[in-house]
Design a protein around this motif. Structure first.
Motif, mmCIF file in Angstrom:
data_model
loop_
_atom_site.group_PDB
_atom_site.id
_atom_site.type_symbol
_atom_site.label_atom_id
_atom_site.label_comp_id
_atom_site.label_asym_id
_atom_site.label_seq_id
_atom_site.Cartn_x
_atom_site.Cartn_y
_atom_site.Cartn_z
ATOM 1 N N LEU A 166 0.674 -1.327 -0.071
ATOM 2 C CA LEU A 166 0.115 -0.003 0.236
ATOM 3 C C LEU A 166 0.797 1.318 0.035
ATOM 4 C CD1 LEU A 166 -2.480 -1.723 0.374
ATOM 5 C CD2 LEU A 166 -3.323 -0.231 1.710
ATOM 6 N N LEU A 167 0.428 2.307 -0.637
ATOM 7 C CA LEU A 167 1.224 3.391 -0.817
ATOM 8 C C LEU A 167 0.408 4.319 -0.107
ATOM 9 C CD1 LEU A 167 1.970 3.512 -4.787
ATOM 10 C CD2 LEU A 167 3.461 2.628 -2.792
ATOM 11 N N ASP A 168 1.085 5.819 0.311
ATOM 12 C CA ASP A 168 0.623 6.388 1.090
ATOM 13 C C ASP A 168 0.054 7.458 -0.017
ATOM 14 O OD1 ASP A 168 -0.243 8.712 2.628
ATOM 15 O OD2 ASP A 168 1.791 8.987 3.378
ATOM 16 N N ILE A 169 -1.389 7.673 0.206
ATOM 17 C CA ILE A 169 -1.729 8.960 -0.743
ATOM 18 C C ILE A 169 -1.573 10.258 -0.451
ATOM 19 C CG2 ILE A 169 -3.121 7.224 -1.742
ATOM 20 C CD1 ILE A 169 -5.870 8.911 -0.442
ATOM 21 N N ALA A 170 -0.972 10.727 0.620
ATOM 22 C CA ALA A 170 -0.981 12.038 1.150
ATOM 23 C C ALA A 170 -0.490 13.082 0.218
ATOM 24 C CB ALA A 170 -0.054 11.881 2.489
ATOM 25 N N PRO A 171 0.388 12.797 -0.660
ATOM 26 C CA PRO A 171 1.000 13.760 -1.767
ATOM 27 C C PRO A 171 -0.164 14.302 -2.764
ATOM 28 C CG PRO A 171 2.551 11.708 -1.492
ATOM 29 C CD PRO A 171 1.231 11.493 -0.650
ATOM 30 N N VAL A 172 -1.161 13.230 -2.950
ATOM 31 C CA VAL A 172 -2.171 13.542 -4.003
ATOM 32 C C VAL A 172 -3.783 13.550 -3.456
ATOM 33 C CG1 VAL A 172 -0.814 12.701 -5.703
ATOM 34 C CG2 VAL A 172 -2.348 11.372 -4.553
ATOM 35 N N ARG A 173 -3.678 13.560 -2.013
ATOM 36 C CA ARG A 173 -4.927 13.588 -1.282
ATOM 37 C C ARG A 173 -5.867 14.650 -1.664
ATOM 38 N NH1 ARG A 173 -4.352 10.997 3.691
ATOM 39 N NH2 ARG A 173 -5.707 9.257 2.857
ATOM 40 N N ASP A 174 -5.136 16.030 -1.526
ATOM 41 C CA ASP A 174 -5.891 17.153 -1.757
ATOM 42 C C ASP A 174 -6.440 17.319 -3.236
ATOM 43 O OD1 ASP A 174 -6.905 19.859 -0.657
ATOM 44 O OD2 ASP A 174 -5.243 20.494 -2.305
ATOM 45 N N ALA A 175 -5.606 16.899 -4.169
ATOM 46 C CA ALA A 175 -6.059 16.967 -5.587
ATOM 47 C C ALA A 175 -7.265 15.784 -5.812
ATOM 48 C CB ALA A 175 -4.938 16.553 -6.613
ATOM 49 N N ALA A 176 -7.105 14.673 -5.136
ATOM 50 C CA ALA A 176 -8.087 13.579 -5.310
ATOM 51 C C ALA A 176 -9.285 14.223 -4.549
ATOM 52 C CB ALA A 176 -7.586 12.299 -4.714
ATOM 53 N N SER A 177 -9.276 14.778 -3.637
ATOM 54 C CA SER A 177 -10.702 15.186 -2.677
ATOM 55 C C SER A 177 -11.502 16.270 -3.635
ATOM 56 C CB SER A 177 -10.261 15.588 -1.416
ATOM 57 O OG SER A 177 -9.535 16.925 -1.334
ATOM 58 N N HIS A 178 -10.567 17.125 -4.431
ATOM 59 C CA HIS A 178 -11.138 18.096 -5.220
ATOM 60 C C HIS A 178 -11.692 17.510 -6.465
ATOM 61 C CE1 HIS A 178 -9.344 20.433 -2.080
ATOM 62 N NE2 HIS A 178 -10.507 21.294 -2.251
ATOM 63 N N ALA A 179 -11.816 16.552 -6.759
ATOM 64 C CA ALA A 179 -12.028 15.878 -8.238
ATOM 65 C C ALA A 179 -12.945 14.698 -7.972
ATOM 66 C CB ALA A 179 -10.936 15.098 -8.737
ATOM 67 N N ASN A 180 -14.061 14.442 -8.797
ATOM 68 C CA ASN A 180 -14.908 13.324 -8.769
ATOM 69 C C ASN A 180 -14.074 12.324 -9.157
ATOM 70 O OD1 ASN A 180 -16.942 11.371 -8.975
ATOM 71 N ND2 ASN A 180 -18.561 12.936 -9.777
ATOM 72 N N LEU A 181 -13.562 11.163 -8.632
ATOM 73 C CA LEU A 181 -12.634 10.212 -9.236
ATOM 74 C C LEU A 181 -13.554 9.257 -9.885
ATOM 75 C CD1 LEU A 181 -10.323 9.480 -6.331
ATOM 76 C CD2 LEU A 181 -9.827 11.040 -8.293
ATOM 77 N N GLN A 182 -14.832 9.266 -9.618
ATOM 78 C CA GLN A 182 -15.492 8.223 -10.763
ATOM 79 C C GLN A 182 -15.825 8.819 -12.025
ATOM 80 O OE1 GLN A 182 -16.056 5.082 -9.053
ATOM 81 N NE2 GLN A 182 -14.933 6.095 -7.439
ATOM 82 N N ALA A 183 -15.806 10.130 -12.222
ATOM 83 C CA ALA A 183 -16.021 10.726 -13.346
ATOM 84 C C ALA A 183 -15.266 11.675 -13.893
ATOM 85 C CB ALA A 183 -17.691 11.289 -13.368
ATOM 86 N N CYS A 184 -13.981 11.406 -13.708
ATOM 87 C CA CYS A 184 -12.934 12.876 -13.839
ATOM 88 C C CYS A 184 -12.146 12.451 -15.335
ATOM 89 C CB CYS A 184 -12.067 12.844 -12.708
ATOM 90 S SG CYS A 184 -10.868 11.710 -12.314
#
Length: 167
Positions: free
Chosen positions: A69-87
């Motif tokens: 498992l990788l730590d997603i902290a470096p991209v967490r903010d970008a991921a939280s501002h996108a709809n990952l299901q439809a981006c």
């Protein structure tokens, strides 16, 4: 000659077994709340549950030894501002930035307090191909129902020996 071929096959199998497990990025679960209370009051209890099931999934997959498992902290903010299901693949791009081989996105769809659906999507980062998808409906909007539904999907779908593999 036959003994040499068997020995070479054993060496090859041994080196594959010793190989590192695939690197996996598990993104935080997203909520689609179309319930009437969600429209009026927001989705406060569900937001805490999203974090809990995301952590639960990461822990159980890490404990299985089948993934790194990788730590997603470096991209967490970008991921939280996108709809990952439809981006349009931004999830794959973010997972690639982390060096992931595989990535998981997840979504909980809340229709009402009695009709909730949990969805997990596992993709190959390089190809973008869906490896497997798992989904389960739950009845009841409690911490226990969310946790038990996640455990079910992990045990019977993501970590099941032959789930998602062609027969």
């Amino acid at each position: 000659m036959r003994a040499l071929i068997c020995f070479a096959a054993l060496l090859l199998m041994g080196s594959q077994a010793a190989a590192d497990p695939p690197k996996l990025a598990v993104f935080d679960f997203e909520l689609i709340d179309t319930s009437l209370p969600g429209e009026f009051y927001g989705s406060r209890p569900e937001e805490a549950r999203l974090a809990h099931i995301s952590d639960q999934l990461r822990k159980q997959l890490a404990d299985s030894g089948r993934f790194q498992l990788l730590d997603i902290a470096p991209v967490r903010d970008a991921a939280s501002h996108a709809n990952l299901q439809a981006c349009g693949g931004c999830d794959l791009k973010l997972a690639g930035e982390l060096g992931a081989d595989l990535e998981i996105t997840g979504m909980v769809q809340k229709v009402s307090n009695l009709i909730i659906n949990l969805n997990i999507h596992l993709r190959d980062v390089k190809t973008g191909n869906m490896i497997t998808a798992a989904s389960a409906d739950m009845r009841g909007n409690t911490d226990e129902s969310w946790s038990r539904t996640m455990s079910y999907l992990i045990r019977n779908r993501l970590l099941a020996p032959n789930y998602g593999k062609p027969e």
